[in-house]
Enzyme design. Structure first.
Site: not given
Ligand SMILES: CC(C)(COP(=O)(O)OP(=O)(O)OC[C@H]1O[C@@H](n2cnc3c(N)ncnc32)[C@H](O)[C@@H]1OP(=O)(O)O)[C@@H](O)C(=O)NCCC(=O)NCCS
Length: 345
Positions: A222, A319
């Site tokens: 995707e 992160r």
């Protein structure tokens, strides 16, 4: 002819008004053809060696078909039999070596070898391909030279028709040349000719695959597979994710994704990943990204540059939502593809 040829393709294509090739379709391109087949084609089309695209006239087709039949090459003989009915330009493209593609028939043969899964990305020499291929208008009436397009558009209107220009590009969509077995492609315009789409691959609408790139399969795509990028089996590129290419913008590390990796939605990579790696949704890792390495207890071990982690397996990148630092942990939960999604490929 005793030398092993690299490839042969018997094709039908489109030429512009000047007789220049715009594109060529090869029903069954061949890699490393047998000596008997090479001899049959070579003798019938007066092949003199080297890499050549030899225009075929209909008078040669009977001889060629008979030679292929005598050589026991029934499939290729059947193709030649079908070509006999064509009023379109025909070509026998014979490549002695994997040299730079020097013409449209040569370039299209190489792209079709990839999309027919006869060679994998990086397994064939495509140097100079952009220079060899013309920019073409791909329409509902086939390929049209851009200089001839306004006239064709006017003629269509005068006939009460609409000429639909679906794309203007050097590369057409793959599925107009071959649909490899066992794949789903939700939006066919997003896969260029020269893509290698492995069995069991599903490409959703947001997915994109450039030429000389693709998937080993099975896989869920995707996100975007840039030119030169190859994705290993069982990997999932989440919605809108990005793999950095090397064609433009300065990146020069060839990116790949190993087996059973997950690129989260909107994540991106500028380094190759090993097997069973995960990149958190939304995180883009470039080669120079400073990465804090954590141990099992989330203690900082060291700081690395992402390029030093290139190709390493079992990594999870995220992160830190509190500090903003990019962190790398051992990936303990490698993904498994949802089997139900792939059962009907
Ligand atoms: C990175 C990712 C894989 C982490 O998922 P996970 O391994 O299931 O981790 P969890 O959410 O269970 O979190 C485990 C711990 O890490 C912490 N954590 C997770 N992400 C963090 C982050 N970015 N910063 C700080 N802490 C984080 C959690 O708060 C949790 O802490 P706890 O142990 O104190 O409860 C996930 O967030 C992700 O991005 N998945 C991609 C999914 C996706 O995009 N799929 C494609 C769809 S198209």
């Amino acid at each position: 002819m005793s030398e092993q040829l690299f490839s042969i393709g018997l094709g039908v294509g489109t030429q512009n008004a000047k007789g220049e090739w715009l594109e060529v379709y090869y029903a069954q391109p061949l890699l490393n053809p047998s000596a008997a087949l090479a001899e049959a084609v070579g003798a019938s089309v007066n092949y003199q060696g080297g890499n050549q695209a030899i225009s075929l006239d209909k008078g040669q087709l009977g001889t060629l078909e008979a030679a292929l039949t005598a050589a026991g090459e029934a499939d290729q003989a059947a193709i030649v039999n079908a070509l006999k009915t064509s009023s379109r330009p025909l070509v026998a493209t014979i490549l002695a070596t994997d040299d730079n593609p020097a013409s449209v028939p040569e370039g299209y043969l190489k792209l079709q070898l990839l999309s027919h899964r006869l060679v994998k990305p990086h397994g064939i020499n495509l140097n100079g391909l952009f220079g060899a291929l013309p920019n073409v208008a791909w329409t509902n009436k086939g390929a049209i030279d851009l200089d001839e397009l306004p006239e064709a558009q006017l003629q269509a209107r005068l006939n009460g028709e609409l000429l639909s220009v679906d794309c203007v590009d050097k590369f057409p969509k793959m599925t107009n040349y071959v649909v490899p077995a066992g794949v789903r492609i939700a939006h066919t315009a997003r896969v260029r000719l020269g893509a290698y789409i492995g069995e069991g691959t599903t490409i959703m609408h947001e997915g994109f695959v450039n030429f000389n790139a693709g998937t080993d399969g099975p896989g869920m795509i995707e996100g975007r597979i840039s030119a030169g990028v190859f994705v290993g089996s069982g990997s999932d590129l989440g919605g809108g994710s990005s793999t950095m290419g090397t064609l433009s913008g300065g990146g020069n590390i060839v990116i790949s994704v190993g087996k059973e990796c997950l690129l989260g939605a909107n994540a991106g990579i500028g380094i190759p990943l090993g097997d069973r790696c995960t990149v958190e949704s939304g995180l883009y890792i470039t080669a120079g990204t400073k990465v804090t390495m954590l141990d099992d207890q989330n203690n900082v071990v060291e700081t690395a540059k992402a390029r030093d982690l290139a190709g390493k397996s079992d990594l999870l990148f995220r992160r830190n939502s509190a500090t903003g630092a990019v962190e790398c942990l051992t990936n303990k939960t490698a993904i498994e593809l949802n089997q139900e999604l792939h059962a009907n490929n």
